[in-house]
Design a protein around this motif. Sequence first.
Motif: not given
Length: 115
Positions: A15-20, A111-115, A73-84
Amino acid sequence: MLTPESNRLMDMSSREIRMPLDEVVAVLQDLNEFVVSLDRLGSRQASGTADEYTVGTFVADRDVARRLARARRVIGVALDAQLSEEDNAEIDALCDQGRFHGTDRATGPSTGRSG
């Protein structure tokens, strides 16, 4: 032997994740700075011209912790937006399996990816 978790990971690996692009470039710049600088500091430590204080000064002066947290956080936001939610929960569980300095494995990391 493949476990259900490894089967899901194999499914996710293609799978691919898009990021700005600007965010990707900023993260890559930070990571490049850290990798090159820490390599140089390691070489200096090996030759006896640097010590733990030098590394600590670099980490503090270059705001490494905050900048790495931003990258996460940048990677976590992309994952949160694009994955279930299920995929994100699996990724969070995998991230929690890391080796964390100063934590007791029995209590687990905080820990937490988004924090």
